[in-house]
Design a protein around this motif. Structure first.
Motif, PDB file in Angstrom:
ATOM      1  N   SER A 134       4.828  42.875 -50.270  1.00  0.00           N
ATOM      2  CA  SER A 134       3.478  43.215 -50.711  1.00  0.00           C
ATOM      3  C   SER A 134       2.723  42.029 -51.281  1.00  0.00           C
ATOM      4  O   SER A 134       1.535  42.131 -51.561  1.00  0.00           O
ATOM      5  CB  SER A 134       3.553  44.321 -51.773  1.00  0.00           C
ATOM      6  OG  SER A 134       4.248  45.427 -51.260  1.00  0.00           O
TER       7      SER A 134
ATOM      8  N   HIS B 217      22.335  53.499 -48.377  1.00  0.00           N
ATOM      9  CA  HIS B 217      21.017  53.459 -47.718  1.00  0.00           C
ATOM     10  C   HIS B 217      21.140  53.075 -46.252  1.00  0.00           C
ATOM     11  O   HIS B 217      20.470  53.632 -45.387  1.00  0.00           O
ATOM     12  CB  HIS B 217      20.089  52.478 -48.447  1.00  0.00           C
ATOM     13  CG  HIS B 217      19.444  53.076 -49.662  1.00  0.00           C
ATOM     14  ND1 HIS B 217      18.556  52.387 -50.455  1.00  0.00           N
ATOM     15  CD2 HIS B 217      19.557  54.308 -50.213  1.00  0.00           C
ATOM     16  CE1 HIS B 217      18.149  53.169 -51.442  1.00  0.00           C
ATOM     17  NE2 HIS B 217      18.757  54.334 -51.328  1.00  0.00           N
TER      18      HIS B 217
ATOM     19  N   ASP C 117      21.773  46.547 -45.636  1.00  0.00           N
ATOM     20  CA  ASP C 117      21.198  46.830 -46.963  1.00  0.00           C
ATOM     21  C   ASP C 117      22.302  46.583 -47.982  1.00  0.00           C
ATOM     22  O   ASP C 117      23.473  46.832 -47.694  1.00  0.00           O
ATOM     23  CB  ASP C 117      20.719  48.285 -47.040  1.00  0.00           C
ATOM     24  CG  ASP C 117      19.735  48.489 -48.169  1.00  0.00           C
ATOM     25  OD1 ASP C 117      18.547  48.752 -47.893  1.00  0.00           O
ATOM     26  OD2 ASP C 117      20.154  48.394 -49.357  1.00  0.00           O
ATOM     27  N   ARG C 118      21.935  46.110 -49.157  1.00  0.00           N
ATOM     28  CA  ARG C 118      22.985  45.912 -50.173  1.00  0.00           C
ATOM     29  C   ARG C 118      23.541  47.269 -50.606  1.00  0.00           C
ATOM     30  O   ARG C 118      24.662  47.369 -51.084  1.00  0.00           O
ATOM     31  CB  ARG C 118      22.457  45.126 -51.360  1.00  0.00           C
ATOM     32  CG  ARG C 118      21.535  45.908 -52.248  1.00  0.00           C
ATOM     33  CD  ARG C 118      21.258  45.163 -53.515  1.00  0.00           C
ATOM     34  NE  ARG C 118      20.367  45.939 -54.359  1.00  0.00           N
ATOM     35  CZ  ARG C 118      19.850  45.505 -55.474  1.00  0.00           C
ATOM     36  NH1 ARG C 118      20.110  44.284 -55.879  1.00  0.00           N
ATOM     37  NH2 ARG C 118      19.048  46.276 -56.190  1.00  0.00           N
TER      38      ARG C 118
ATOM     39  N   GLY D  78      13.482  54.487 -50.552  1.00  0.00           N
ATOM     40  CA  GLY D  78      14.746  54.769 -49.872  1.00  0.00           C
ATOM     41  C   GLY D  78      14.528  55.385 -48.496  1.00  0.00           C
ATOM     42  O   GLY D  78      13.435  55.854 -48.166  1.00  0.00           O
TER      43      GLY D  78
ATOM     44  N   VAL E 194      13.265  43.898 -47.954  1.00  0.00           N
ATOM     45  CA  VAL E 194      13.846  44.093 -49.288  1.00  0.00           C
ATOM     46  C   VAL E 194      12.754  43.860 -50.336  1.00  0.00           C
ATOM     47  O   VAL E 194      11.672  43.367 -50.006  1.00  0.00           O
ATOM     48  CB  VAL E 194      15.043  43.130 -49.511  1.00  0.00           C
ATOM     49  CG1 VAL E 194      16.173  43.426 -48.546  1.00  0.00           C
ATOM     50  CG2 VAL E 194      14.609  41.666 -49.387  1.00  0.00           C
TER      51      VAL E 194
HETATM   52  P1  NAP Z   1      12.911  50.643 -51.068  1.00  0.00           P
HETATM   53  O1  NAP Z   1      12.657  51.933 -50.440  1.00  0.00           O
HETATM   54  O2  NAP Z   1      13.451  50.588 -52.461  1.00  0.00           O
HETATM   55  O3  NAP Z   1      13.894  49.802 -50.118  1.00  0.00           O
HETATM   56  C1  NAP Z   1      14.366  48.524 -50.427  1.00  0.00           C
HETATM   57  C2  NAP Z   1      15.816  48.465 -49.995  1.00  0.00           C
HETATM   58  O4  NAP Z   1      16.273  47.122 -50.131  1.00  0.00           O
HETATM   59  C3  NAP Z   1      16.731  49.336 -50.864  1.00  0.00           C
HETATM   60  O5  NAP Z   1      17.666  50.004 -50.047  1.00  0.00           O
HETATM   61  C4  NAP Z   1      17.392  48.308 -51.762  1.00  0.00           C
HETATM   62  O6  NAP Z   1      18.666  48.684 -52.212  1.00  0.00           O
HETATM   63  C5  NAP Z   1      17.507  47.155 -50.817  1.00  0.00           C
HETATM   64  N1  NAP Z   1      17.709  45.874 -51.477  1.00  0.00           N
HETATM   65  C6  NAP Z   1      17.296  45.467 -52.683  1.00  0.00           C
HETATM   66  N2  NAP Z   1      17.658  44.196 -52.903  1.00  0.00           N
HETATM   67  C7  NAP Z   1      18.341  43.818 -51.805  1.00  0.00           C
HETATM   68  C8  NAP Z   1      18.957  42.630 -51.426  1.00  0.00           C
HETATM   69  N3  NAP Z   1      18.986  41.566 -52.247  1.00  0.00           N
HETATM   70  N4  NAP Z   1      19.567  42.563 -50.199  1.00  0.00           N
HETATM   71  C9  NAP Z   1      19.555  43.622 -49.376  1.00  0.00           C
HETATM   72  N5  NAP Z   1      18.983  44.813 -49.672  1.00  0.00           N
HETATM   73  C10 NAP Z   1      18.364  44.892 -50.879  1.00  0.00           C
HETATM   74  O7  NAP Z   1      11.595  49.727 -51.094  1.00  0.00           O
HETATM   75  P2  NAP Z   1      10.410  49.673 -50.023  1.00  0.00           P
HETATM   76  O8  NAP Z   1       9.292  50.497 -50.538  1.00  0.00           O
HETATM   77  O9  NAP Z   1      10.957  49.904 -48.661  1.00  0.00           O
HETATM   78  O10 NAP Z   1       9.968  48.158 -50.205  1.00  0.00           O
HETATM   79  C11 NAP Z   1      10.561  47.126 -49.430  1.00  0.00           C
HETATM   80  C12 NAP Z   1       9.532  46.013 -49.250  1.00  0.00           C
HETATM   81  O11 NAP Z   1       8.366  46.572 -48.658  1.00  0.00           O
HETATM   82  C13 NAP Z   1       9.085  45.347 -50.549  1.00  0.00           C
HETATM   83  O12 NAP Z   1       9.015  43.955 -50.342  1.00  0.00           O
HETATM   84  C14 NAP Z   1       7.688  45.908 -50.793  1.00  0.00           C
HETATM   85  O13 NAP Z   1       6.856  44.986 -51.451  1.00  0.00           O
HETATM   86  C15 NAP Z   1       7.220  46.161 -49.375  1.00  0.00           C
HETATM   87  N6  NAP Z   1       6.219  47.233 -49.220  1.00  0.00           N
HETATM   88  C16 NAP Z   1       6.343  48.385 -49.914  1.00  0.00           C
HETATM   89  C17 NAP Z   1       5.379  49.387 -49.739  1.00  0.00           C
HETATM   90  C18 NAP Z   1       5.470  50.692 -50.485  1.00  0.00           C
HETATM   91  O14 NAP Z   1       4.469  51.397 -50.636  1.00  0.00           O
HETATM   92  N7  NAP Z   1       6.634  51.084 -50.976  1.00  0.00           N
HETATM   93  C19 NAP Z   1       4.327  49.202 -48.837  1.00  0.00           C
HETATM   94  C20 NAP Z   1       4.262  48.013 -48.106  1.00  0.00           C
HETATM   95  C21 NAP Z   1       5.220  47.015 -48.311  1.00  0.00           C
HETATM   96  P3  NAP Z   1      18.831  49.261 -53.729  1.00  0.00           P
HETATM   97  O15 NAP Z   1      18.286  50.652 -53.698  1.00  0.00           O
HETATM   98  O16 NAP Z   1      20.296  49.174 -53.968  1.00  0.00           O
HETATM   99  O17 NAP Z   1      18.023  48.349 -54.615  1.00  0.00           O
END
Ligand code: NAP
Length: 231
Positions: free
Chosen positions: A93, A37, A32-33, A120, A68
């Motif tokens: 998504s 996390h 993870d960046r 997170g 990500v």
């Molecule tokens: P999240 O909890 O914010 O996790 C994303 C992680 O990726 C964070 O730790 C973030 O770090 C890190 N990150 C951001 N940019 C990065 C990069 N360039 N390289 C490496 N790590 C990076 O978000 P999430 O809800 O898990 O979502 C992740 C993916 O799942 C997205 O594509 C989203 O569309 C998909 N998704 C989300 C949901 C939902 O309900 N949340 C449901 C289904 C699918 P920082 O905190 O430093 O930015």
């Protein structure tokens, strides 16, 4: 199976925790960046080891899962440089731009319809995907072997796998998820000046998802802006 999870936030860490319970994964390496996390994901048992780069995480992996935010998926998948034969999948998504950019025999798009308005690894849950739909989207070049492997991965964590083309996925998600989020964010902004005493249950229910990370959702909405005909 050796698995790499790139992005150890809510979805990535939840998948790690869920895979642990299946016995399908021999090792899970995370990147993870946000080092905090990744370290947190390791402490809660979602991954075994933290890697310093996408490529280091993907080294030796049979399956590389990109978890990500949407705008970072293609770049992260390319930076991973997985071994020949390794399968690459994502959880974004929005699917059409990602599947088009990464289309290859070893790439399969996926989107678990499960999540929360928290983000997170602290919000991660081993049961997040149980009983939920996971849409698997193959590209024109996706091999049958890769499609089967990714479907099996999501079935193993309790998801109900459905197959759909990327454009169909994006149109249906606009209606069932993206527009509802847009409406909720708009409503929450309008209602911001309301005193707490005036917040009726209907407003609370309709704006619950506006608690989601606005940066994550901005990318989702922008990535899916080209499919208005269904609305
Ligand atoms: P999240 O909890 O914010 O996790 C994303 C992680 O990726 C964070 O730790 C973030 O770090 C890190 N990150 C951001 N940019 C990065 C990069 N360039 N390289 C490496 N790590 C990076 O978000 P999430 O809800 O898990 O979502 C992740 C993916 O799942 C997205 O594509 C989203 O569309 C998909 N998704 C989300 C949901 C939902 O309900 N949340 C449901 C289904 C699918 P920082 O905190 O430093 O930015």
């Amino acid at each position: 199976m050796n698995i790499a999870i790139l992005g150890t936030g809510l979805i990535g860490a939840s998948l790690g925790l869920a895979l642990r319970r299946t016995g399908l994964a021999t090792t899970i390496v995370g990147f993870d960046r946000s080092r905090a996390h990744a370290d947190r994901a390791r402490r809660i048992g979602a991954i075994d080891r933290v890697a310093r780069s996408p490529a280091a995480a993907a080294r030796g992996a049979d399956v590389v899962v990109i978890a990500v935010p949407v705008f970072a998926i293609v770049k992260t998948a390319r930076a991973a440089r997985p071994a020949r034969g390794a399968i690459v999948t994502d959880v974004g998504s929005v699917k059409a731009p990602i599947v088009a950019a990464l289309d290859a025999p070893n790439f399969v798009g996926a989107h678990p319809l499960a999540g929360s308005d928290h983000s997170g690894p602290d919000a991660a849950s081993a049961t997040l995907f149980r009983g939920r739909t996971c849409v698997v989207t193959r590209g024109a070049k996706t091999s049958a072997r890769a499609g089967r492997a990714v479907s099996r991965l999501w079935s193993s964590v309790g998801a109900r796998v459905v197959h759909a083309g990327a454009e169909t996925h994006d149109r249906l998600m606009a209606l069932s998820s993206h527009v509802p989020h847009l409406v909720a964010f708009g409503l929450a902004l309008q209602a911001q000046p309301l005193a707490r005493a005036w917040v009726a249950p209907s407003l609370r229910e309709m704006t619950r998802v506006a608690g989601s990370d606005p940066a994550l959702w901005r990318e989702i909405l922008l990535a899916n802006r080209a499919v208005p005909e269904m609305l």
